[in-house]
Scaffold this motif. Structure first.
Motif, PDB file in Angstrom:
ATOM      1  N   TYR A 114      23.501   0.650  53.942  1.00 55.01           N
ATOM      2  CA  TYR A 114      23.566   1.374  53.019  1.00 55.01           C
ATOM      3  C   TYR A 114      24.259   1.846  53.733  1.00 55.01           C
ATOM      4  O   TYR A 114      24.028   2.549  55.190  1.00 55.01           O
ATOM      5  N   HIS A 115      25.697   3.034  53.261  1.00 53.27           N
ATOM      6  CA  HIS A 115      26.154   3.887  54.338  1.00 53.27           C
ATOM      7  C   HIS A 115      26.652   5.723  53.285  1.00 53.27           C
ATOM      8  O   HIS A 115      26.766   5.586  52.161  1.00 53.27           O
ATOM      9  N   ILE A 116      26.203   6.417  54.330  1.00 48.75           N
ATOM     10  CA  ILE A 116      26.644   7.749  53.343  1.00 48.75           C
ATOM     11  C   ILE A 116      27.217   8.506  54.026  1.00 48.75           C
ATOM     12  O   ILE A 116      27.398   8.828  55.408  1.00 48.75           O
ATOM     13  N   THR A 117      27.994   9.196  53.434  1.00 47.95           N
ATOM     14  CA  THR A 117      29.158   9.887  53.746  1.00 47.95           C
ATOM     15  C   THR A 117      28.947  11.743  53.233  1.00 47.95           C
ATOM     16  O   THR A 117      27.961  11.670  52.480  1.00 47.95           O
ATOM     17  N   GLY A 118      29.235  12.645  54.259  1.00 44.78           N
ATOM     18  CA  GLY A 118      29.218  13.822  53.788  1.00 44.78           C
ATOM     19  C   GLY A 118      27.487  14.815  54.364  1.00 44.78           C
ATOM     20  O   GLY A 118      27.609  13.867  54.644  1.00 44.78           O
ATOM     21  N   LEU A 120      24.616  14.919  53.659  1.00 43.17           N
ATOM     22  CA  LEU A 120      23.220  13.918  53.273  1.00 43.17           C
ATOM     23  C   LEU A 120      23.832  13.195  55.227  1.00 43.17           C
ATOM     24  O   LEU A 120      22.498  12.938  55.401  1.00 43.17           O
ATOM     25  N   ALA A 121      24.839  12.729  55.320  1.00 44.49           N
ATOM     26  CA  ALA A 121      24.448  11.627  56.680  1.00 44.49           C
ATOM     27  C   ALA A 121      23.814  12.178  57.697  1.00 44.49           C
ATOM     28  O   ALA A 121      23.721  11.512  58.569  1.00 44.49           O
ATOM     29  N   ARG A 122      24.128  13.511  58.145  1.00 45.47           N
ATOM     30  CA  ARG A 122      23.669  13.684  58.934  1.00 45.47           C
ATOM     31  C   ARG A 122      21.836  13.520  59.212  1.00 45.47           C
ATOM     32  O   ARG A 122      21.580  13.968  59.835  1.00 45.47           O
ATOM     33  N   PHE A 123      20.909  13.525  57.685  1.00 48.62           N
ATOM     34  CA  PHE A 123      20.152  13.566  57.744  1.00 48.62           C
ATOM     35  C   PHE A 123      19.450  12.212  58.043  1.00 48.62           C
ATOM     36  O   PHE A 123      18.182  11.409  58.408  1.00 48.62           O
ATOM     37  N   GLY A 124      20.130  10.960  58.546  1.00 56.72           N
ATOM     38  CA  GLY A 124      20.192   9.350  58.665  1.00 56.72           C
ATOM     39  C   GLY A 124      19.912   9.389  60.412  1.00 56.72           C
ATOM     40  O   GLY A 124      18.515   9.119  60.327  1.00 56.72           O
TER      41      GLY A 124
END
Length: 221
Positions: A114-118, A120-124
Motif C-alpha cells: 500500500y501507499h498513503i499520502t496526506g 495519515l502517511a506520517r503514522f506509517g
C-alpha cells in the motif's frame, strides 16, 4: 509499504473462497468499509473511514478484482481512493491465498502493498498503521467466521440426491399407457453458493477507531 498477515477460518476451503470473492458480501466485515455501487466493468465503488490516534480520514474510491485462480485459491485485488476533503489518498494491491488446514479449516494469507499520502502517511513510520491493520483483520476474520457459521453447508446435499426410481416406475404401465409414474426426482442438486454479486450494496459506514484521541480532541483529515 507492505503488510503480511494471516488468519484461519473453521470452514472448508471452497466455502471460504466463494465467500471472499463476493465483494458486496464481505466488505461490511471490514470495519469502516462500505460498498456503494457496482460499475459496468465489474469494479466496485466504495468508502472507507479510519481513525488512527487523533487523526481520521474518510476515503472514497474503487475496488476491482485483478485476477482470480479458483484452482490455486489465489486472488488479487486493487483498491484506490482519495480523501473526501482532498487531503491525500491511498492505494493498495491485496493478494490472498487460501490453503486447507486439517479436515475442515482454511488458512488465509493476505499480503498488502500500500501507499498513503496526506496526514495519515506520517503514522506509517511509527508502526501505528500496522497495528490498526492487524486489529481490522482480526475483526474481519471474526465476522467472516460468524457469517459462515450462520449459513447452512449445502456441499453434501448433492451427494445425498440419487437417481432412484420407485418400484412402479420405469416402464411399468398401469394398463392405460401411463408409464414411469413412480420415477423419483433424483436430478436436483444443490448449487454451492453461486457468488451473487448483485446483492444490495452495503450502506452504513462503521468508523474503525484506531485508538483514543489525546486530550484536546481529534483532528479530521
Amino acid at each position: 509499504m507492505k503488510l503480511e498477515q494471516s488468519f484461519e477460518v473453521a470452514a472448508p476451503i471452497d466455502r471460504v473462497w466463494s465467500t471472499l470473492i463476493e465483494i458486496e458480501r464481505v466488505a461490511p466485515c471490514l470495519p469502516g468499509a462500505a460498498v456503494t455501487g457496482r460499475n459496468e466493468d465489474g469494479s466496485y465503488n466504495g468508502t472507507f473511514k479510519v481513525k488512527i490516534g487523533p487523526t481520521s480520514a474518510s476515503y472514497s474510491g474503487k475496488l476491482e478484482m485483478d485476477s482470480l485462480d479458483e484452482r490455486a485459491h489465489t486472488a488479487t485485488m486493487h483498491a484506490a481512493g482519495t480523501d473526501k476533503r482532498g487531503q491525500g489518498g491511498a492505494k493498495a494491491t491485496i493478494k490472498s491465498k487460501l490453503t486447507t488446514v486439517g479436515d475442515a479449516s482454511t488458512h488465509v494469507e493476505v499480503d498488502t502493498d500500500y501507499h498513503i499520502t496526506g496526514r495519515l502517511a506520517r503514522f506509517g513510520r511509527g508502526g501505528m498503521i500496522e497495528d490498526i491493520s492487524e486489529r481490522l483483520l482480526r475483526d474481519f476474520a471474526k465476522c467472516l467466521q460468524t457469517s459462515l457459521a450462520e449459513e447452512p453447508d449445502l456441499s453434501g446435499v448433492a451427494a445425498g440426491s440419487g437417481g432412484a426410481v420407485a418400484d412402479g416406475g420405469a416402464g411399468g404401465g398401469d394398463g392405460n399407457g401411463a408409464a414411469g409414474a413412480g420415477d423419483a426426482d433424483g436430478g436436483v442438486t444443490a448449487e454451492a453458493r453461486a457468488a451473487p454479486v448483485e446483492a444490495g450494496a452495503a450502506s452504513a459506514e462503521t468508523e474503525a477507531d484506531g485508538g483514543a484521541a489525546p486530550a484536546g480532541g481529534s483532528e479530521e483529515v
